[in-house]
Enzyme design. Structure first.
Site, mmCIF file in Angstrom:
data_model
loop_
_atom_site.group_PDB
_atom_site.id
_atom_site.type_symbol
_atom_site.label_atom_id
_atom_site.label_comp_id
_atom_site.label_asym_id
_atom_site.label_seq_id
_atom_site.Cartn_x
_atom_site.Cartn_y
_atom_site.Cartn_z
ATOM 1 N N LYS A 1 1.392 4.050 -16.608
ATOM 2 C CA LYS A 1 2.192 2.923 -16.103
ATOM 3 C C LYS A 1 3.666 3.296 -16.082
ATOM 4 C CE LYS A 1 -0.170 1.181 -14.570
ATOM 5 N NZ LYS A 1 -1.597 1.400 -14.555
ATOM 6 N N LYS B 1 -1.331 2.309 -2.792
ATOM 7 C CA LYS B 1 -2.213 1.449 -3.577
ATOM 8 C C LYS B 1 -3.640 1.973 -3.571
ATOM 9 C CE LYS B 1 -3.552 -2.005 -6.018
ATOM 10 N NZ LYS B 1 -3.374 -1.805 -7.476
ATOM 11 N N GLU C 1 4.486 5.943 -13.345
ATOM 12 C CA GLU C 1 4.341 5.442 -11.972
ATOM 13 C C GLU C 1 5.535 4.632 -11.507
ATOM 14 O OE1 GLU C 1 0.202 4.067 -10.364
ATOM 15 O OE2 GLU C 1 0.432 3.342 -12.405
ATOM 16 N N ARG D 1 0.821 -1.214 0.000
ATOM 17 C CA ARG D 1 0.000 0.000 0.000
ATOM 18 C C ARG D 1 0.856 1.264 0.000
ATOM 19 N NH1 ARG D 1 -5.319 -1.007 2.313
ATOM 20 N NH2 ARG D 1 -5.275 1.063 3.218
ATOM 21 N N HIS E 1 -1.464 20.231 -31.977
ATOM 22 C CA HIS E 1 -2.017 21.424 -31.320
ATOM 23 C C HIS E 1 -1.127 21.911 -30.177
ATOM 24 C CE1 HIS E 1 -5.689 21.212 -33.668
ATOM 25 N NE2 HIS E 1 -5.576 19.896 -33.530
ATOM 26 N N GLU F 1 -3.254 5.247 -20.381
ATOM 27 C CA GLU F 1 -2.953 4.219 -19.385
ATOM 28 C C GLU F 1 -1.489 3.764 -19.519
ATOM 29 O OE1 GLU F 1 -4.157 3.285 -16.773
ATOM 30 O OE2 GLU F 1 -3.346 1.293 -16.367
ATOM 31 N N TRP G 1 2.004 6.182 6.143
ATOM 32 C CA TRP G 1 2.356 6.960 4.945
ATOM 33 C C TRP G 1 2.127 8.401 5.355
ATOM 34 C CZ3 TRP G 1 -0.337 9.898 1.108
ATOM 35 C CH2 TRP G 1 0.321 9.992 -0.126
ATOM 36 N N ASN H 1 -5.835 5.195 10.613
ATOM 37 C CA ASN H 1 -5.815 5.547 9.185
ATOM 38 C C ASN H 1 -6.835 6.655 8.972
ATOM 39 O OD1 ASN H 1 -4.082 3.455 8.765
ATOM 40 N ND2 ASN H 1 -5.460 2.252 7.468
HETATM 41 O O1 M6R Z 1 -8.714 1.387 -6.333
HETATM 42 P P1 M6R Z 1 -9.060 2.331 -7.440
HETATM 43 O O2 M6R Z 1 -9.253 1.640 -8.745
HETATM 44 O O3 M6R Z 1 -10.183 3.255 -7.118
HETATM 45 O O4 M6R Z 1 -7.762 3.245 -7.603
HETATM 46 C C1 M6R Z 1 -7.756 4.323 -8.487
HETATM 47 C C2 M6R Z 1 -6.370 4.846 -8.709
HETATM 48 O O5 M6R Z 1 -5.813 5.293 -7.508
HETATM 49 C C3 M6R Z 1 -5.455 3.768 -9.313
HETATM 50 O O6 M6R Z 1 -5.952 3.268 -10.518
HETATM 51 C C4 M6R Z 1 -4.053 4.351 -9.556
HETATM 52 O O7 M6R Z 1 -4.084 5.322 -10.569
HETATM 53 C C5 M6R Z 1 -3.084 3.233 -9.891
HETATM 54 N N1 M6R Z 1 -1.861 3.450 -9.183
HETATM 55 C C6 M6R Z 1 -2.802 3.128 -11.333
HETATM 56 O O8 M6R Z 1 -1.821 2.203 -11.626
#
Ligand code: M6R
Length: 611
Positions: free
Chosen positions: A488, A606, A491, A27, A507, A484, A77, A103
């Site tokens: 990736k 996460k 990230e 997480r 543009h 997407e 965190w 949390n």
């Molecule tokens: O659990 P969720 O699908 O709601 O999460 C949404 C985003 O936080 C999640 O997709 C995030 O962008 C990921 N790290 C993408 O890889």
């Protein structure tokens, strides 16, 4: 985001808590700690950094090995206060009689702190959470549950907390508002966690707490109260994930394992949900009759990150296949923008975790405005799944890697099923439906064919691993796929990557292109390919290296570009699936080359359970 695990039973608590913390590591966190209560004793151990460091620190307390069978633990965190041992949870009162893990965010912590300091309470940390333990100490009159209830009544904001006290060995009190908590029911032992993956080695029987719930958890039973302090019984859910599903197996990273699981997870998402003969989809969780379906006049999809990108693919499906006007909203915008919800608007919140704060708020907004709401979630029993009331589960199994992969492909697959169902309900003939159903059925095999080329993709990724800026371009359903792919890469490899609609390059962004800016062009053989070929020419004219994703055998694309990742031939509706998998592998191998920490990228969590 922070993680909580608590244990009470007859086994030594420390190793169970440490194992639970390791399962929550994915997480994202910067420090970890635990508090153990024995007869009249409370031991608190906290460390900055990894759970492994906490484990080493625990080795200095051999007395904890056998006789201390109750405790709580946390991965933090940082939000309020820097990452440090002092700011790590648990937080204890001045006399070390009570300890809490928290949390969420206490929004009125300044006022509460001032009030407590005036009364002589001394604070050790700069966190918002520490106020909770002092409030409990202040309210305590012999009953830990009542003291915790009195404390949380004073909090604004969100919390999932677990509390122990040396005065009550064997007892954990847990309370939730806006931050998930789940009780794990074992044999002669019970647990509490923020995430079911921490519970899986000991039990798969769970109770999800609702907002406002407070629970006293002992080895032999649970006392559960609702927001009005009325005893309540909550449904016991059975989790069908096993502990192995939340382990890496022989893969070096969860992300790679989850990428490779996709033929099975997409298969699971569609299993039993396709009627080839009728050319239709069967989605019982929707709980909408053909008449209800026919009345839907508009669809609004809300989500964040990859889930929003999947929703953007879904937008093409609903409009193209079912002819229903669809829009996609970043969930935070949906919540604050006063969205227009008409009587026949279907709102589809999409969330892997089912716990994303902004998406939860979007669900509440939609439910409050009387929309039909049907959620797409992976985690069974999660807040969004429960509050939406109806929905379709992804059945992708636990997704541990912070970078979403298998959840994204399952979301796309389920959206396609929904579009087929809605399409058949209106303009799609039986034979058109059957053709689409057969294509959907082929998707797992197409993904398998992409995975078989992992080594080729690795070799291509190696050639591009030193670049610091990438553009991803696509059209149609492959536009959100490009977004997407870029997400990736950024990230997990910390490389700057931007996704654009291919037509948008001219543009503005094209001003940046030169030999230092590779372009990933999604040039599959689907409508729009010719236009993408034109865009590739434009990029090459600016000396930008071009890597294409193209349909197997497309020599024209091969000649036009520097490198090609080939994916199998398929229709425009299926193309996002094999293409996304190719881009996931590309990003993964670049991150490996750059030596990045793939499963727990810096600064990321996460599940984003705070705004
Ligand atoms: O659990 P969720 O699908 O709601 O999460 C949404 C985003 O936080 C999640 O997709 C995030 O962008 C990921 N790290 C993408 O890889």
């Amino acid at each position: 985001m922070c993680g909580i695990i608590g244990y009470t039973g007859h086994s030594a608590a420390a190793p169970i808590l440490l194992d639970g913390l390791r399962r929550l590591e994915y997480r994202g966190y910067d420090s970890a700690g635990l508090a153990l209560v024995g007869a009249g004793t409370l031991t608190e151990i906290k460390e900055v950094g990894k759970v492994a460091r906490l484990e080493e620190a625990c080795a200095g307390f051999p007395e904890l090995e056998n006789d201390v069978c109750c405790g709580i633990a946390h991965t933090r965190w940082a939000t309020h206060g820097v990452p440090s041992a002092v700011n790590a949870h648990p937080h204890c009162d001045e006399k070390y009689e009570f300890a809490i893990v928290h949390n969420g965010i206490v929004e009125n912590h300044h006022e509460l702190r001032a009030h407590l300091e005036k009364k002589g309470y001394h604070f050790r940390s700069s966190t918002d959470s520490e106020v909770i333990v002092h409030l409990i100490a202040e309210a305590y009159e012999g009953d830990l549950l009542s003291a915790t209830a009195a404390a949380v009544r004073q909090l604004s904001g969100t919390y999932g907390i677990a509390v122990v006290s040396s005065r009550h060995p064997g007892l954990i009190v847990a309370a939730r508002k806006g931050s998930p908590l789940v009780i794990g029911l074992g044999e002669g032992e019970n647990l509490i966690a923020s995430d079911i993956s921490a519970l899986l080695p000991r039990t798969r029987k769970v109770i999800y707490l609702n907002d406002g719930d407070i629970a006293a958890i002992r080895p032999d039973g649970i006392d559960l109260r609702d927001v009005s302090n009325v005893p309540v019984e909550r449904e016991v859910a059975k989790i069908d994930w096993d502990a192995a599903a939340a382990e890496k197996g022989n893969f070096p990273h969860f992300m790679l394992k989850e990428i490779f699981e996709q033929p099975e997870t997409v298969e699971n998402a569609i299993r039993g949900r396709l009627n080839l003969e009728m050319g239709n989809a069967v989605l019982n969780g929707l709980e909408l009759s053909p008449r209800d379906l026919a009345q839907i006049s508009r669809i609004v999809i809300a989500g964040c990150g990859s889930s929003m990108h999947a929703g953007m693919v879904g937008e093409y499906y609903f409009e193209d296949i079912a002819g229903i006007s669809t829009s996609v909203e970043q969930a935070a915008e949906f919540r604050y923008r006063n969205p227009i919800i008409e009587p026949n608007t279907l709102v589809i919140p999409i969330s892997q975790s089912g716990e994303t704060a902004d998406t939860i708020a979007a669900v509440r907004e939609a439910v409050g405005k009387g929309a039909l709401v049907t959620a797409l979630c992976n985690v069974v029993g999660s807040t969004i799944a429960r509050e939406a009331g109806r929905g379709v589960y992804l059945h992708a199994g636990p997704e541990i890697s912070v970078a979403s992969t298998k959840a994204f492909s399952s979301q796309v697959a389920v959206l396609l099923l929904m579009a087929l169902l809605l399409g058949r309900n209106r303009r799609l003939s039986r034979s058109e439906g059957s053709e689409l159903a057969r294509e959907i059925e082929q998707a797992p095999e197409l993904i398998r064919q992409v995975l078989a080329q992992a080594e080729t993709i690795r070799a291509i990724a190696k050639r591009y691993a030193a670049f610091d800026d990438f553009f991803y371009i696509g059209r149609g359903c492959l536009y959100p796929t490009a977004l997407e792919g870029a997400l990736k890469l950024k990230e997990i490899s910390y490389v700057h990557a931007e996704g654009y609609h291919a037509a948008e390059l001219k543009h503005g962004p094209i001003a940046l292109l030169d030999e230092r800016h590779p372009v990933l062009a999604l040039a599959n053989d689907i409508p729009g390919r010719e236009k993408i070929l034109g865009n590739i020419q434009e990029c090459r004219a600016r000396r930008a290296p071009v890597v294409a994703v193209a349909t197997v055998g497309d020599r024209e694309v091969e000649q036009l570009t520097d490198d090609v990742i080939f994916v199998p031939a398929c229709s425009r509706f299926i193309a996002p699936l094999p293409t996304a998998v190719a881009l996931q592998l590309f990003a993964y191998f670049i991150a490996v080359e750059r030596g990045c920490e793939i499963d727990q990228p810096r600064n990321l969590a996460k599940s984003v359970t705070v705004e």
